[in-house]
Enzyme design. Structure first.
Site, PDB file in Angstrom:
ATOM      1  N   GLU A  47      12.545   3.014  14.378  1.00 51.95           N
ATOM      2  CA  GLU A  47      11.601   4.055  13.938  1.00 51.95           C
ATOM      3  C   GLU A  47      10.429   4.072  14.911  1.00 51.95           C
ATOM      4  O   GLU A  47      10.481   3.440  15.963  1.00 51.95           O
ATOM      5  CB  GLU A  47      11.172   3.815  12.488  1.00 51.95           C
ATOM      6  N   LEU A  68      11.170   1.591   7.224  1.00 45.55           N
ATOM      7  CA  LEU A  68      10.580   1.979   5.936  1.00 45.55           C
ATOM      8  C   LEU A  68      11.339   3.218   5.428  1.00 45.55           C
ATOM      9  O   LEU A  68      11.517   4.171   6.183  1.00 45.55           O
ATOM     10  CB  LEU A  68       9.093   2.313   6.116  1.00 45.55           C
ATOM     11  N   TYR A  77       0.817  -1.202   0.000  1.00 50.58           N
ATOM     12  CA  TYR A  77       0.000   0.000   0.000  1.00 50.58           C
ATOM     13  C   TYR A  77       0.853   1.254   0.000  1.00 50.58           C
ATOM     14  O   TYR A  77       2.066   1.182   0.162  1.00 50.58           O
ATOM     15  CB  TYR A  77      -0.939  -0.002   1.217  1.00 50.58           C
ATOM     16  N   LYS A 102       6.435  -1.772   2.029  1.00 44.78           N
ATOM     17  CA  LYS A 102       5.212  -1.161   2.576  1.00 44.78           C
ATOM     18  C   LYS A 102       4.076  -2.173   2.432  1.00 44.78           C
ATOM     19  O   LYS A 102       3.197  -2.057   1.566  1.00 44.78           O
ATOM     20  CB  LYS A 102       4.908   0.182   1.892  1.00 44.78           C
TER      21      LYS A 102
END
Ligand code: PDD
Length: 279
Positions: free
Chosen positions: A179, A203, A31, A147
């Site tokens: 993260e 990411l 996505y 993702k």
């Protein structure tokens, strides 16, 4: 509300999700989320490029070109007419019967595309006040650069932080900060900006890409090196970045103040430059 379903723009109530869609059964899909400011999709090309990289990493052949997908997304945006919001789109590997773990033959099974647009306002309150986070072990997989719609690892981390009364999770893998649950994470120490390097553990954020560009222009040095929990707790400032959150200061982690416990000077400079760039 109208949504995009493969090539059609239809009312969301008309969408039919097959129970053997691999996205539904396996989380087998990818996505993107793109911010819409004044009717424009912000950094659209970068998001589409990352979408194609995710597809390649999960060995999925997309049944349209980047130009075709962009045209469909813009068609939806024109139809829905939301000036400030976000567009979410996902592609699952498609409907394959019976349920089998093996990837189906891509010549036979067509990926399924869905996109929707929702209004989103700028997170000014959080940007002015900052948020409080908690450390959580990063127990996600080793493909965090994809993702993927399989977000259970991220959801568990956020929920763990929320159960302890925090708004966000700062993820720790073997003592190093990776993260946040749905954002990249940064710290400022002695005027230098630090963030985890791209790779399998985070990411590669599109907002991160923008921050690299803005800090260069502002003359702020950036070091993409992993830092520890101890180093973060001793930092002057901390903030997270994502397309939806933009730049949000983190003023406390595990109830310990970062710097003076207020959004920091460097963070505010970068946020100002970010807001100018989107206008
Ligand atoms: N999240 N890291 C993770 C784990 C993310 O899920 C995201 C984005 C980011 C920031 O990426 P970008 O700057 O490209 O938005 C980093 C999106 C917004 C989401 O899942 O809704």
């Amino acid at each position: 509300m109208k949504v995009l379903w493969n090539e059609q723009i239809i009312d969301e109530s008309k969408v039919k999700i097959d129970l053997e869609d691999r996205g539904y059964q396996f989380g087998d899909g990818i996505y993107e989320v793109i911010r819409i400011y004044d009717g424009c999709m912000y950094m659209e090309k970068e998001h589409l490029d990352r979408f194609w990289e995710s597809a390649q990493k999960i060995r999925m052949t997309l049944p349209f070109t980047q130009v075709e997908l962009s045209q469909r997304l813009h068609r939806l945006a024109n139809e829905v007419g939301i000036e400030n919001g976000r567009i979410y789109f996902q592609v699952t590997r498609g409907v394959a019967k019976p349920r089998l773990h093996d990837f189906p033959d891509s010549a036979v099974v067509q990926p399924v595309l869905l996109a929707d647009i929702q209004p989103v306002s700028r997170p000014s309150v959080k940007q002015n006040l900052g948020i409080r986070a908690g450390f959580v072990e990063d127990r996600r997989w080793l493909h965090c650069d994809i993702k993927s719609i399989s977000l259970l690892g991220n959801l568990l981390a956020l929920d763990e932080a929320k159960q302890k009364g925090f708004e966000e999770a700062v993820l720790l893998r073997e003592g190093f900060v990776t993260e946040a649950s749905a954002s990249n994470l940064w710290m400022v120490k002695d005027g230098i900006l630090y963030t985890h390097p791209d790779g399998q553990l985070i990411l590669p954020g599109i907002t991160k890409m923008k921050i690299r560009e803005l800090t260069k222009a502002l003359g702020i040095e950036v070091k993409e090196v992993a830092f520890t929990k101890k180093e973060l707790l001793a930092a002057d400032e901390c903030f997270k970045t994502s397309s939806v959150a933009e730049i949000v200061p983190i003023i406390e982690i595990d109830k310990q103040k970062i710097g003076d416990g207020m959004p920091g000077k460097v963070t505010k400079r970068i946020l100002k430059a970010y807001i100018e760039a989107i206008n």
